[in-house]
Design a protein around this motif. Structure first.
Motif, PDB file in Angstrom:
ATOM      1  N   ASP A 253       5.200  13.570  -9.165  1.00  0.00           N
ATOM      2  CA  ASP A 253       4.573  13.025  -8.049  1.00  0.00           C
ATOM      3  C   ASP A 253       3.094  13.859  -7.745  1.00  0.00           C
ATOM      4  OD1 ASP A 253       6.711  11.424  -7.757  1.00  0.00           O
ATOM      5  OD2 ASP A 253       7.558  12.470  -6.141  1.00  0.00           O
TER       6      ASP A 253
ATOM      7  N   SER B 119       0.256  12.489  -7.701  1.00  0.00           N
ATOM      8  CA  SER B 119      -0.624  11.610  -6.621  1.00  0.00           C
ATOM      9  C   SER B 119      -0.497  11.991  -5.376  1.00  0.00           C
ATOM     10  CB  SER B 119      -0.702  10.070  -7.142  1.00  0.00           C
ATOM     11  OG  SER B 119       0.574   9.756  -6.921  1.00  0.00           O
ATOM     12  N   GLN B 120       0.872  12.180  -5.064  1.00  0.00           N
ATOM     13  CA  GLN B 120       1.194  12.386  -3.501  1.00  0.00           C
ATOM     14  C   GLN B 120       1.157  13.753  -2.804  1.00  0.00           C
ATOM     15  OE1 GLN B 120       4.761  10.317  -3.955  1.00  0.00           O
ATOM     16  NE2 GLN B 120       5.942  12.314  -3.564  1.00  0.00           N
TER      17      GLN B 120
ATOM     18  N   ASP C  84      -3.216  18.176  -8.670  1.00  0.00           N
ATOM     19  CA  ASP C  84      -3.374  16.943  -9.685  1.00  0.00           C
ATOM     20  C   ASP C  84      -2.610  17.456 -11.035  1.00  0.00           C
ATOM     21  OD1 ASP C  84      -5.239  15.592  -8.255  1.00  0.00           O
ATOM     22  OD2 ASP C  84      -6.989  16.536  -8.842  1.00  0.00           O
TER      23      ASP C  84
ATOM     24  N   SER D 232       5.431  11.758   2.173  1.00  0.00           N
ATOM     25  CA  SER D 232       4.772  11.855   0.727  1.00  0.00           C
ATOM     26  C   SER D 232       5.555  10.667   0.039  1.00  0.00           C
ATOM     27  CB  SER D 232       5.309  13.161   0.080  1.00  0.00           C
ATOM     28  OG  SER D 232       4.767  14.395   0.918  1.00  0.00           O
TER      29      SER D 232
ATOM     30  N   ARG E 196       4.114   3.459  -1.567  1.00  0.00           N
ATOM     31  CA  ARG E 196       5.117   3.566  -2.675  1.00  0.00           C
ATOM     32  C   ARG E 196       6.607   3.240  -2.104  1.00  0.00           C
ATOM     33  NH1 ARG E 196       6.869   9.389  -5.386  1.00  0.00           N
ATOM     34  NH2 ARG E 196       8.299   8.379  -6.935  1.00  0.00           N
TER      35      ARG E 196
ATOM     36  N   LYS F 275       1.035  -1.201  -0.095  1.00  0.00           N
ATOM     37  CA  LYS F 275      -0.056  -0.001   0.059  1.00  0.00           C
ATOM     38  C   LYS F 275       0.902   1.188   0.213  1.00  0.00           C
ATOM     39  CE  LYS F 275      -0.932   0.787   4.942  1.00  0.00           C
ATOM     40  NZ  LYS F 275      -2.054   1.339   5.808  1.00  0.00           N
TER      41      LYS F 275
ATOM     42  N   ARG G  90       0.592   8.543  -2.139  1.00  0.00           N
ATOM     43  CA  ARG G  90      -0.761   9.008  -2.270  1.00  0.00           C
ATOM     44  C   ARG G  90      -1.200   9.907  -0.863  1.00  0.00           C
ATOM     45  NH1 ARG G  90      -2.794   2.962  -0.199  1.00  0.00           N
ATOM     46  NH2 ARG G  90      -4.398   4.031   1.007  1.00  0.00           N
ATOM     47  N   ARG G  91      -2.220  10.402  -1.289  1.00  0.00           N
ATOM     48  CA  ARG G  91      -2.751  11.446  -0.016  1.00  0.00           C
ATOM     49  C   ARG G  91      -3.252  10.951   1.137  1.00  0.00           C
ATOM     50  NH1 ARG G  91      -5.137  14.494  -5.155  1.00  0.00           N
ATOM     51  NH2 ARG G  91      -2.972  14.809  -6.032  1.00  0.00           N
ATOM     52  N   ASP G  92      -4.003   9.733   0.969  1.00  0.00           N
ATOM     53  CA  ASP G  92      -4.758   9.445   1.930  1.00  0.00           C
ATOM     54  C   ASP G  92      -4.053   9.131   3.503  1.00  0.00           C
ATOM     55  OD1 ASP G  92      -4.287   7.472   0.357  1.00  0.00           O
ATOM     56  OD2 ASP G  92      -6.033   6.306   1.192  1.00  0.00           O
TER      57      ASP G  92
END
Ligand code: PEP
Ligand code: MN
Length: 356
Positions: A240, A242-243, A235, A202, A177, A175, A207-209
């Motif tokens: 990078d 997505s993070q 976006d 990051s 990176r 899950k 990803r952000r969540d």
């Protein structure tokens, strides 16, 4: 390595609070972008603006950074907002340009830390500087290589040294990176309690969540700071995407984080307890992961036995395992009774798996 309290003292003298928050885009893209992000960060807990000027990309053909001109944009952002500036340097030429442009914090990236030759060249280019230098962990989970880079810088009389934990790459997709492998920064802290330790959630998350949870774990493990990729329009970031998070989300994260800064006996006790509990959580997570892996292998053995018409229970093999684990348990201060209980439970679970 000697004590390295200097970075902390320096941060205190600069009035920088705990934890140190470094934020800004993965890459500088344009003057307007750098200034826009810096202005928004001014209203958050961030006191340092980060931006990659030279980008090490895994595959060629991607955006490789704006180069030297980006340093001018950072300088402008610093003059306007008062934020300190930080960027990655990957060779002596980068060092020279960053120093000329008065960058305050220079960091060595994960792909550079793996190479003692390049780290040595950078260390020589930085000789005697009073700038803060932060060393990211190497991409592979190797504490000695990480410390080796720190030692090379220390030998070059760079005293304001710290490290950044950005996770470790794995071939298997997880899950994350980059897998956090918290045990490695914990070992580093145990060996060098005065070496300031900063989390880069990051590049661990990708990803952000899950950025918030990673930050909270780090603070519970007494990390000294956070470096979080932040972009006004994540976006559409050039690298990078997505993070990265917005300055607004960053602000909310720092509000929600439980940062234990007050000093009182009761609080000190609570902090220590929280710190130790987080270490236990890290180990429990590992135990569960490892037992899960063991069961997967048991499943494979089950299939093999079935295909060859062999009975599931093999007493001789089982007694060998038990005997060996009782001896290993002794070496780790575990009683025979405990080892027997645990292994009976593991064995039973393996048999249940094989019967499926
Ligand atoms: C970065 O900080 O943008 C970066 C390239 O990080 P790392 O060296 O950790 O991959
Ligand atoms: Mn990045």
């Amino acid at each position: 390595m000697k004590n390295n309290k200097n970075l902390r003292t320096w941060l205190n003298n600069m009035g920088l609070q705990h934890p140190l928050v470094i934020a800004g885009p993965c890459s500088a893209e344009s003057e307007a972008q750098v200034l826009n992000i810096a202005r928004q960060l001014k209203n958050t807990d961030a006191t340092v603006l980060r931006a990659g000027i030279w980008k090490p990309r895994t595959r060629p053909g991607n955006f490789e950074g704006v180069g030297e001109i980006g340093l001018k944009w950072m300088k402008k952002a610093k003059e306007e907002t008062g934020l300190l500036t930080a960027t990655e340097v990957a060779n002596p030429n980068h060092v020279e340009l960053a120093l000329q442009n008065d960058i305050d914090i220079l960091w060595i990236g994960a792909r550079t830390t793996v190479s003692p030759f390049i780290v040595q060249e950078i260390a020589e280019a930085l000789k005697g500087t009073d700038k803060i230098v932060l060393v990211k962990n190497p991409v592979n989970p190797d504490l000695a290589l990480w410390l080796g880079a720190v030692e090379r810088l220390y030998t070059s009389n760079i005293e304001r040294l710290g490290v950044i934990h950005r996770g470790f790459s794995t071939y298997e997709k997880t899950k994350y990176r980059n897998n956090p492998e918290w045990q490695i920064p914990i070992d580093l802290q145990n060996q060098f309690p005065d070496l300031p330790l900063i989390l880069d959630p990051s590049h661990i998350a990708g990803r952000r969540d899950i950025i918030f949870d990673l930050c909270q774990t780090a603070l519970d493990l007494n990390f000294d700071g956070l470096m979080i990729e932040t972009h006004h329009d994540p976006d559409n970031a050039w690298s990078d995407a997505s993070q990265q998070i917005t300055p607004k989300v960053l602000d909310q994260i720092t509000i929600d984080l439980k940062i234990r800064k007050e000093e009182s006996e009761a609080l000190e006790y609570k902090n220590k307890l929280e710190n130790l509990r987080t270490k236990i959580d890290v180990i429990d997570h590992k135990i569960s992961e490892i037992i899960g892996k063991r069961m997967q292998i048991a499943d494979d053995i089950g299939i093999l036995k079935k295909n060859n018409n062999v009975a599931i229970l093999q007493n001789k093999r089982w007694n060998e395992i038990l005997g060996r684990m009782i001896l290993e348990g002794k070496e780790n201060n575990l009683s025979e009774e405990f080892v027997l209980k645990i292994y009976k439970a593991i064995h039973q679970e393996s048999i249940n798996h094989q019967k499926r």
